[in-house]
Design a protein around this motif. Structure first.
Motif, mmCIF file in Angstrom:
data_model
loop_
_atom_site.group_PDB
_atom_site.id
_atom_site.type_symbol
_atom_site.label_atom_id
_atom_site.label_comp_id
_atom_site.label_asym_id
_atom_site.label_seq_id
_atom_site.Cartn_x
_atom_site.Cartn_y
_atom_site.Cartn_z
ATOM 1 N N SER A 4 0.890 -0.907 -0.056
ATOM 2 C CA SER A 4 0.059 -0.013 0.109
ATOM 3 C C SER A 4 0.855 1.233 0.102
ATOM 4 N N VAL A 5 0.943 1.874 -0.976
ATOM 5 C CA VAL A 5 1.837 2.913 -1.408
ATOM 6 C C VAL A 5 1.392 4.486 -0.770
ATOM 7 N N ARG A 6 2.148 5.053 -0.004
ATOM 8 C CA ARG A 6 1.813 6.380 0.398
ATOM 9 C C ARG A 6 2.864 7.178 -0.173
ATOM 10 N N ARG A 7 2.470 8.075 -1.161
ATOM 11 C CA ARG A 7 3.225 8.930 -1.856
ATOM 12 C C ARG A 7 3.513 10.337 -1.213
ATOM 13 N N VAL A 8 4.444 11.039 -0.840
ATOM 14 C CA VAL A 8 4.674 12.209 -0.434
ATOM 15 C C VAL A 8 5.856 13.021 -1.310
ATOM 16 N N ALA A 9 5.564 14.343 -1.435
ATOM 17 C CA ALA A 9 6.262 15.094 -2.249
ATOM 18 C C ALA A 9 7.834 15.184 -1.510
ATOM 19 N N THR A 10 7.728 15.434 -0.141
ATOM 20 C CA THR A 10 8.970 15.657 0.603
ATOM 21 C C THR A 10 8.989 15.342 1.935
ATOM 22 N N THR A 11 10.016 14.464 2.609
ATOM 23 C CA THR A 11 9.908 14.175 3.892
ATOM 24 C C THR A 11 11.185 14.209 4.449
ATOM 25 N N SER A 12 11.417 13.982 5.706
ATOM 26 C CA SER A 12 12.758 14.037 6.136
ATOM 27 C C SER A 12 13.671 12.633 5.676
ATOM 28 N N GLU A 28 2.164 -4.883 7.633
ATOM 29 C CA GLU A 28 3.103 -5.074 6.578
ATOM 30 C C GLU A 28 2.664 -4.767 5.223
ATOM 31 N N GLY A 29 3.622 -4.202 4.487
ATOM 32 C CA GLY A 29 3.183 -4.073 3.123
ATOM 33 C C GLY A 29 3.143 -2.494 2.909
ATOM 34 N N LEU A 30 3.239 -1.545 4.048
ATOM 35 C CA LEU A 30 2.916 -0.278 3.763
ATOM 36 C C LEU A 30 4.342 0.316 3.189
ATOM 37 N N ASN A 54 15.378 11.051 -8.254
ATOM 38 C CA ASN A 54 15.956 9.438 -7.870
ATOM 39 C C ASN A 54 14.514 8.884 -7.230
ATOM 40 N N LEU A 55 14.748 7.602 -7.067
ATOM 41 C CA LEU A 55 13.777 6.872 -6.151
ATOM 42 C C LEU A 55 14.126 6.896 -4.799
ATOM 43 N N TYR A 56 13.263 7.072 -3.902
ATOM 44 C CA TYR A 56 13.474 6.804 -2.465
ATOM 45 C C TYR A 56 12.244 6.383 -1.804
ATOM 46 N N PHE A 57 12.291 4.922 -1.251
ATOM 47 C CA PHE A 57 11.029 4.312 -0.764
ATOM 48 C C PHE A 57 11.544 3.457 0.342
ATOM 49 N N SER A 58 10.573 3.187 1.352
ATOM 50 C CA SER A 58 10.699 2.414 2.480
ATOM 51 C C SER A 58 9.495 1.442 2.538
ATOM 52 N N MET A 59 9.849 0.302 2.919
ATOM 53 C CA MET A 59 8.857 -0.992 3.008
ATOM 54 C C MET A 59 8.451 -0.963 4.518
ATOM 55 N N LEU A 60 7.414 -1.457 4.754
ATOM 56 C CA LEU A 60 7.425 -2.158 6.347
ATOM 57 C C LEU A 60 7.117 -3.809 6.140
#
Ligand code: BTN
Length: 234
Positions: A4-12, A28-30, A54-60
């Motif tokens: 389940s993808v949560r897209r944000v423009a900017t984060t820390s 799990e899957g966030l 670039n691509l920046y993502f994190s999975m739970l």
């Protein structure tokens, strides 16, 4: 594996966002995907420069195995990213460098940061798509610099999630052996230097093996063989 993808423009840092969600019971899957990060983090306390492009993502993840084996999910992530990179650069030499760098022609294109807590594991992935942040520590590259015809970031993300999901399920069903075998096929062999923060020094040697617990087996110049654990799950 459902994401389940949560897209944000900017984060820390997307790792931090997923950690917070994990602590408050997210499933799990966030996935948190950011277009840029203001405080992107790399391994060993380093900064991961995170400009737009670039691509920046994190999975739970909530792996169904004992926590002492969780470090091996970094090899799962490395294999998944390598597969995606090969898809865009079919003729390139894509290698995996212990514990979790993905290299193209010897240059770093992706980094993976695993962080764990009580009942949760966050796998954060940075993939250089259009930019290659300057870093004096190692030569870097990006998909664009290697000549890939670039699709939307979202398409790359979806490919990465699909690849990760497949390898993750294989790891959970069959254990580390097939992951280790696949990883070894793409492993960067030869001379390598490993920084050991615990000893505050560096070891130089030849890559000898990845053992069945995920440790690097390094052959030193004098022939001595040392096992080094990633110690990456904090
Ligand atoms: C490394 O090679 O040092 C690991 C870099 C990991 C970077 C990714 S980008 C998405 C996620 N959020 C972070 O702050 N770090 C990871």
């Amino acid at each position: 594996m459902k994401f389940s993808v949560r897209r944000v423009a900017t984060t820390s840092s997307t790792n931090d966002d997923v950690k917070v969600a994990a602590e408050t019971g997210a499933a799990e899957g966030l996935v948190v995907w950011a277009l840029r990060q203001e405080a992107g983090r790399g391994r060993q306390g380093r900064t991961w420069q995170s400009p737009e492009g670039n691509l920046y993502f994190s999975m739970l993840l909530r792996p169904p195995v004992p926590k002492r084996a969780w470090g091996n999910y970094s090899f799962v992530a490395g294999l998944a990213v390598a597969e995606v990179v090969r898809g865009f650069l079919p003729h390139a030499k894509v290698e995996l460098k212990w514990p979790n760098d993905v290299l193209v022609g010897g240059k770093k294109i992706s980094g993976i940061l695993l962080e764990a807590g009580e009942g949760w594991l966050v796998a954060g992935i940075g993939l250089n798509v259009q930019k290659m942040p300057e870093n004096p520590m190692y030569p870097a590259t990006s998909l664009m610099d290697e000549g890939a015809a670039l699709p939307e970031l979202e398409e790359i993300l979806n490919k990465a999630l699909a690849a990760f999901g497949t390898v993750y399920e294989q790891m959970n069903k069959e254990g580390f052996a097939p992951i280790r075998a696949a990883w070894l096929k793409s492993a960067k062999k030869g001379a390598m230097r490993v920084r050991l923060p615990s000893l505050d020094n560096e070891l130089t040697g030849e890559f000898a093996d990845l053992d069945d617990e995920g440790n690097l087996v390094l052959r030193l110049a004098d022939g001595e063989v040392r096992k080094i654990s990633a110690g990456d799950v904090s």
